[in-house]
Design a protein around this motif. Sequence first.
Motif, PDB file in Angstrom:
ATOM      1  N   PHE A 445       0.857  -1.192   0.000  1.00 33.48           N
ATOM      2  CA  PHE A 445       0.000   0.000   0.000  1.00 33.48           C
ATOM      3  C   PHE A 445       0.887   1.234   0.000  1.00 33.48           C
ATOM      4  O   PHE A 445       1.716   1.405   0.902  1.00 33.48           O
ATOM      5  CB  PHE A 445      -0.896   0.013   1.239  1.00 33.48           C
ATOM      6  CG  PHE A 445      -1.870  -1.129   1.305  1.00 33.48           C
ATOM      7  CD1 PHE A 445      -3.187  -0.971   0.902  1.00 33.48           C
ATOM      8  CD2 PHE A 445      -1.464  -2.371   1.773  1.00 33.48           C
ATOM      9  CE1 PHE A 445      -4.081  -2.029   0.966  1.00 33.48           C
ATOM     10  CE2 PHE A 445      -2.353  -3.436   1.836  1.00 33.48           C
ATOM     11  CZ  PHE A 445      -3.660  -3.260   1.428  1.00 33.48           C
ATOM     12  N   LEU A 451      -6.189   3.286   4.221  1.00 32.80           N
ATOM     13  CA  LEU A 451      -6.091   2.075   5.026  1.00 32.80           C
ATOM     14  C   LEU A 451      -7.337   1.841   5.869  1.00 32.80           C
ATOM     15  O   LEU A 451      -7.669   0.694   6.177  1.00 32.80           O
ATOM     16  CB  LEU A 451      -4.856   2.139   5.929  1.00 32.80           C
ATOM     17  CG  LEU A 451      -3.520   1.786   5.271  1.00 32.80           C
ATOM     18  CD1 LEU A 451      -2.437   1.668   6.328  1.00 32.80           C
ATOM     19  CD2 LEU A 451      -3.612   0.483   4.489  1.00 32.80           C
ATOM     20  N   THR A 454      -9.577  -0.130   3.806  1.00 34.87           N
ATOM     21  CA  THR A 454      -9.082  -1.506   3.733  1.00 34.87           C
ATOM     22  C   THR A 454      -9.440  -2.292   4.980  1.00 34.87           C
ATOM     23  O   THR A 454      -9.866  -3.451   4.905  1.00 34.87           O
ATOM     24  CB  THR A 454      -7.551  -1.504   3.526  1.00 34.87           C
ATOM     25  OG1 THR A 454      -7.243  -0.873   2.287  1.00 34.87           O
ATOM     26  CG2 THR A 454      -7.003  -2.926   3.515  1.00 34.87           C
ATOM     27  N   ALA A 521      -2.437  -3.378  12.234  1.00 31.11           N
ATOM     28  CA  ALA A 521      -2.411  -2.087  11.536  1.00 31.11           C
ATOM     29  C   ALA A 521      -2.334  -0.938  12.541  1.00 31.11           C
ATOM     30  O   ALA A 521      -1.553   0.006  12.383  1.00 31.11           O
ATOM     31  CB  ALA A 521      -3.647  -1.951  10.646  1.00 31.11           C
TER      32      ALA A 521
END
Length: 532
Positions: A445, A451, A454, A521
């Motif tokens: 990415f 994000l 995502t 993340a």
Amino acid sequence: PVFHAVQDALGWISHGALNYICRRLSVPPAEAWGVVTFYHLLATDPMPANAAHVCDDIACRLNDVDGRIAALEQQGFAVKRSPCLGQCDRGSAALITKAGVEVQRECIAPLEPRQNLAAGTPGTLGTLGAGRLLRRAGRVDPASLDDYRKHGGYAALAKAFEMGADRVIAEVSAAKLMGRGGAAFPTGRKWESVARESVKPHYVVCNADESEPGTFKDRVLMELDPFAIVEAMTICGFATGSERGFIYIRGEYPEAERAIANAIAQALAGGMLGPNVMRSGYAFDIEIRRGGGAYICGEETALFNSIEGKRGEPRSKPPFPAQFGLFGKPTVVNNVETLANVLDIVNEGGAVWAKTGTAGSTGTRLFCLSGHVAKPGLYEIECGRTLREAIALAGGVANSRALQAVLLGGAAGTFVGPSALDMPLSFEGARAANATLGSGVIMVFDETADLHDTLVRIAEFFKHESCGQCVPCRVGTVRQLELLKKSERSEPSVALDLSQAMKDASICGLGQTASSAIDSAFANIPGLRRNA
């Protein structure tokens, strides 16, 4: 299989067809309804003959999915949004199905916004790296048994017969081959456990239900080197005392299914399968089972249930598959890539094969490079090389943009940031970095990627794919999605206690890993923060 036959002919499964099936097979209608509604590729509402399942999962979302869907609807296709179709190396993708007397099923990738699909246009081949496992891919005719044999095919099976079953297992154990499907279980130990079971029959199952978002390595192997998979399954069958094998291919892989079916047919005609394989006195047959579109069926016991015609729900363990597997008999289950390695192990010897890679991660691995890289594709990399080297093989980050994050192992994997680029791609290297290699996904990415979007898509994926059997997963995946959608984009919030509950109490790996990528993340990507 009968549900697939009706769906192929009519485009959907009507109540009348369902009742007729139940009468002929003596199956209660409620049980059949529970099965047919479990799989998202099987429709119970009227559908047009032409349907398009368009991928809107992690990699394809980086392209204009909505524009492609609108174009397909204008062409008269019934469009369904689909989880990952395993075409991440080729851009946006769609599975096109046309019901009727002449059934058509094919994946289109890359799917262009205004592409005319009335006549059907097969996808193009993505980028392929070089390596031991990929040496025949794209160079040998995958439809020709003769061409396969000219390039060394069936030498390993002949040698296996000379060695005997015990020595074959010993060589696989000496190679320290770990499963390549994500669980990383020692392959030799699996084979030995099944071989020593006195209960008969034994079964070999090849898990080709490659449904992890971002993964497409097994598809490439099956499409471009199908005889190798058939040969490897036969060696596994011989070593473990099995006379029957099943290969469970995900329903979104029609080209792979056709390639394997042709390889099985030619192997049977050429004496490489059947009652007297290569005149050795050993009997072995392989049957294909098509999946119905359920990520959970990648879990081995859910896969058994699916082959048996049931809902693809995981079983509690113990008992383990080596004692009580398919149809209640000892069963060895291996992933496609795992089996593909067996040929070289038999030919070279386990100790020689193990010299490649590291002490804890022998051999090479296939990595699926996708997302914001210059050359998405399948690359074979020696275990122990770094993440930086893998991304460099794919041409680096596209358009010279800055790297924001890398997703390793797919939706059930982990996000790492730019600081992890020197992480060795080995089991021990991943563990040291609190990461996982999973099924070999490396999704890049760049700085432009959203994000948060995502992470929401990953949460939606697990909510959709949960089989609903256990409360921690069934409820936890819903709550995880709700919390992500409620949070502000700058400060996503997911409750750590919810994540821990799913990890600790879910029956299978789906629930246990449903929050892994999201948690990682927040922990590893600069700019993402979790509210307490």
